[in-house]
Design an enzyme around this catalytic site. Structure first.
Site, short mmCIF file in Angstrom:
data_model
loop_
_atom_site.label_atom_id
_atom_site.label_comp_id
_atom_site.label_asym_id
_atom_site.label_seq_id
_atom_site.Cartn_x
_atom_site.Cartn_y
_atom_site.Cartn_z
CG ASP A 68 -2.07 1.37 1.31
OD1 ASP A 68 -2.66 0.71 0.40
OD2 ASP A 68 -2.01 2.03 2.09
CE1 TYR A 149 -1.54 13.01 -5.43
CE2 TYR A 149 -2.02 10.54 -5.21
CZ TYR A 149 -2.12 11.95 -5.00
OH TYR A 149 -3.90 11.87 -4.08
CG ASP A 150 5.21 9.04 -10.18
OD1 ASP A 150 5.70 8.82 -9.40
OD2 ASP A 150 4.89 7.82 -11.67
NE ARG A 176 4.49 -0.23 -5.77
CZ ARG A 176 3.85 0.75 -6.29
NH1 ARG A 176 4.65 1.51 -6.82
NH2 ARG A 176 2.42 1.27 -5.49
#
Length: 192
Positions: A68, A149-150, A176
């Site tokens: 998550d 949101y990159d 991640r």
């Protein structure tokens, strides 16, 4: 070959994780989850990752990894946090980051962290590792790579948005990547 389930219905995430983990997956077949999606009502990324992993393990009986993730903005008290995917009330990435930019306004404090909790569940074993990717929120979106949101996140030490990085560049330093590369060596101990 040992099968390891990734608790996601997103085939792109399976491909991304295979690229991130590379040789750490040697001897392990990473497969997508095809069962019912649980309600993610945890108050932390770790809680939600465990909810997904436990549900997929119950459904498949196989060892499972899940994650998550989201973005936490200091000036917004850590928001959107665990609500990142539905921050604007939709699942549309542009809606979410536009609302974040609107709520942040012209605040001088633009510090933000991308957070990822990666979890492993198998029978009586539960493990969680958290990866943090520090950066700042840009004034306007830039780049067309990545997702979420990159386009508005500038990683610490770089002068571009994460949406302007190649997939390999992003995978080498992302939240991640940090969470799963910390988790997988422990997972291998239980599987191999």
């Amino acid at each position: 070959m040992t099968t390891l389930v990734l608790a996601t219905h997103n085939a792109h995430k399976v491909v991304e994780l295979r690229r991130i983990l590379g040789t750490l997956l040697e001897g392990i077949e990473l497969v997508a989850y095809d069962g019912p999606e649980p309600v993610e009502d945890g108050e932390t990324f770790a809680a939600n990752a465990l909810i997904k992993a436990r549900a997929a393990h119950r459904h498949t009986g196989l060892p499972v990894i899940a994650d998550d993730s989201g973005i936490c903005v200091e000036a917004l008290g850590g928001a959107p946090g665990v609500h990142s995917a539905r921050y604007a009330g939709t699942r549309d990435d542009a809606d979410n980051y536009r609302l974040l930019l609107k709520n942040l306004g012209d605040s001088e404090n633009r510090a933000a962290d991308f957070m990822c909790a990666a979890a492993f569940v198998n029978d009586d074993v539960e493990l969680v590792e958290v990866g943090v990717w520090k950066g700042t929120i840009l004034q306007a979106p830039a780049g067309d790579g990545g997702f979420g949101y990159d386009p508005i996140f500038q990683p610490e030490g770089l002068d571009v948005a994460s949406a302007q990085l190649s997939a390999d560049e992003k995978n080498a330093i992302s939240h991640r990547s940090r969470a799963f590369t910390a988790l997988l060596p422990q997972v291998r101990e239980y599987l191999i």
